[in-house]
Motif scaffolding. Sequence first.
Motif, PDB file in Angstrom:
ATOM      1  N   ARG A   6       0.830  -1.213   0.000  1.00  0.00           N
ATOM      2  CA  ARG A   6       0.000   0.000   0.000  1.00  0.00           C
ATOM      3  C   ARG A   6       0.860   1.258   0.000  1.00  0.00           C
ATOM      4  NH1 ARG A   6      -4.291  -0.480   4.624  1.00  0.00           N
ATOM      5  NH2 ARG A   6      -2.703  -1.778   5.538  1.00  0.00           N
ATOM      6  N   TYR A   7       1.975   1.217   0.737  1.00  0.00           N
ATOM      7  CA  TYR A   7       2.867   2.373   0.778  1.00  0.00           C
ATOM      8  C   TYR A   7       3.385   2.694  -0.623  1.00  0.00           C
ATOM      9  CZ  TYR A   7       7.143   5.029   1.338  1.00  0.00           C
ATOM     10  OH  TYR A   7       8.130   5.972   1.201  1.00  0.00           O
ATOM     11  N   TRP A   8       3.906   1.678  -1.325  1.00  0.00           N
ATOM     12  CA  TRP A   8       4.476   1.929  -2.645  1.00  0.00           C
ATOM     13  C   TRP A   8       3.397   2.342  -3.650  1.00  0.00           C
ATOM     14  CZ3 TRP A   8       9.073   3.454  -3.009  1.00  0.00           C
ATOM     15  CH2 TRP A   8      10.062   2.970  -2.151  1.00  0.00           C
ATOM     16  N   LEU A   9       2.170   1.842  -3.499  1.00  0.00           N
ATOM     17  CA  LEU A   9       1.090   2.291  -4.374  1.00  0.00           C
ATOM     18  C   LEU A   9       0.801   3.769  -4.160  1.00  0.00           C
ATOM     19  CD1 LEU A   9      -1.425  -0.712  -4.268  1.00  0.00           C
ATOM     20  CD2 LEU A   9      -0.153   0.147  -6.250  1.00  0.00           C
ATOM     21  N   SER A  10       0.776   4.204  -2.895  1.00  0.00           N
ATOM     22  CA  SER A  10       0.509   5.617  -2.616  1.00  0.00           C
ATOM     23  C   SER A  10       1.641   6.502  -3.133  1.00  0.00           C
ATOM     24  CB  SER A  10       0.290   5.845  -1.121  1.00  0.00           C
ATOM     25  OG  SER A  10       1.506   5.710  -0.414  1.00  0.00           O
ATOM     26  N   VAL A  11       2.864   6.002  -3.043  1.00  0.00           N
ATOM     27  CA  VAL A  11       3.996   6.768  -3.571  1.00  0.00           C
ATOM     28  C   VAL A  11       3.853   6.923  -5.074  1.00  0.00           C
ATOM     29  CG1 VAL A  11       6.501   6.662  -4.016  1.00  0.00           C
ATOM     30  CG2 VAL A  11       5.623   6.197  -1.720  1.00  0.00           C
ATOM     31  N   GLU A  12       3.530   5.847  -5.765  1.00  0.00           N
ATOM     32  CA  GLU A  12       3.375   5.905  -7.219  1.00  0.00           C
ATOM     33  C   GLU A  12       2.225   6.822  -7.625  1.00  0.00           C
ATOM     34  OE1 GLU A  12       3.022   1.904  -8.614  1.00  0.00           O
ATOM     35  OE2 GLU A  12       5.094   1.419  -8.105  1.00  0.00           O
ATOM     36  N   ASP A  19       2.266  14.550  -8.785  1.00  0.00           N
ATOM     37  CA  ASP A  19       1.951  15.820  -8.123  1.00  0.00           C
ATOM     38  C   ASP A  19       3.204  16.423  -7.492  1.00  0.00           C
ATOM     39  OD1 ASP A  19      -0.710  15.483  -8.807  1.00  0.00           O
ATOM     40  OD2 ASP A  19      -1.211  14.495  -6.893  1.00  0.00           O
ATOM     41  N   TRP A  20       3.963  15.591  -6.799  1.00  0.00           N
ATOM     42  CA  TRP A  20       5.169  16.080  -6.138  1.00  0.00           C
ATOM     43  C   TRP A  20       6.211  16.502  -7.171  1.00  0.00           C
ATOM     44  CZ3 TRP A  20       5.924  17.702  -1.419  1.00  0.00           C
ATOM     45  CH2 TRP A  20       5.045  17.284  -0.419  1.00  0.00           C
ATOM     46  N   GLU A  21       6.316  15.762  -8.259  1.00  0.00           N
ATOM     47  CA  GLU A  21       7.291  16.100  -9.285  1.00  0.00           C
ATOM     48  C   GLU A  21       6.966  17.465  -9.888  1.00  0.00           C
ATOM     49  OE1 GLU A  21       9.413  13.967 -13.104  1.00  0.00           O
ATOM     50  OE2 GLU A  21       7.400  13.351 -12.537  1.00  0.00           O
ATOM     51  N   ASN A  22       5.691  17.709 -10.196  1.00  0.00           N
ATOM     52  CA  ASN A  22       5.291  19.013 -10.739  1.00  0.00           C
ATOM     53  C   ASN A  22       5.586  20.131  -9.752  1.00  0.00           C
ATOM     54  OD1 ASN A  22       4.408  18.015 -13.177  1.00  0.00           O
ATOM     55  ND2 ASN A  22       2.329  17.642 -12.450  1.00  0.00           N
ATOM     56  N   PHE A  23       5.297  19.897  -8.470  1.00  0.00           N
ATOM     57  CA  PHE A  23       5.546  20.917  -7.456  1.00  0.00           C
ATOM     58  C   PHE A  23       7.045  21.201  -7.339  1.00  0.00           C
ATOM     59  CE2 PHE A  23       6.847  21.537  -2.991  1.00  0.00           C
ATOM     60  CZ  PHE A  23       6.405  22.842  -2.843  1.00  0.00           C
ATOM     61  N   LEU A  24       7.861  20.149  -7.269  1.00  0.00           N
ATOM     62  CA  LEU A  24       9.298  20.344  -7.093  1.00  0.00           C
ATOM     63  C   LEU A  24       9.953  20.975  -8.317  1.00  0.00           C
ATOM     64  CD1 LEU A  24      10.147  17.045  -5.194  1.00  0.00           C
ATOM     65  CD2 LEU A  24      10.055  19.365  -4.262  1.00  0.00           C
ATOM     66  N   LEU A  25       9.369  20.782  -9.487  1.00  0.00           N
ATOM     67  CA  LEU A  25       9.884  21.433 -10.691  1.00  0.00           C
ATOM     68  C   LEU A  25       9.320  22.836 -10.862  1.00  0.00           C
ATOM     69  CD1 LEU A  25       9.762  18.428 -13.175  1.00  0.00           C
ATOM     70  CD2 LEU A  25      11.783  19.458 -12.132  1.00  0.00           C
TER      71      LEU A  25
END
Length: 132
Positions: free
Chosen positions: A76-82, A87-93
């Motif tokens: 479940r953890y890795w599914l939530s990360v995927e 969203d996080w990638e867009n924010f960090l860029l």
Amino acid sequence: MELLEKHEEILGRRAELLEQMEGRREQLKVLRKQRMKESEAARHRNAALLQELQKIEDRHRGRHLSHPNVLALETRYWLSVEESILDWENFLLGKGPHPTDGPGQAPRRAKQKPGTAKDQGLPPRPKPRTAR
């Protein structure tokens, strides 16, 4: 006669020094052999410790993954990360809002890259002046 006595004295001291040097050389040989044995013993001990540590890690890893609840949580953890990585990638860029911002919150800004003047507490650089 004096020169002959002096010569004999010098030869005696030379013989003494040669004996001392030979004794010191033998001591160094023994010391070197002892250090080599200690080094080899330490190498074997370290290898044995590494093998033992590897076995312990393998056993621990096997036990850790065998429990169904842990496997379910990990999946479940890795599914939530995927799911949230875009969203996080867009924010960090700098291309999107912070993933946890709600409708009533002010948008957060991405952290600046290290090494900028603001991170180091330096004043802004002066603007170049034009020649008059």
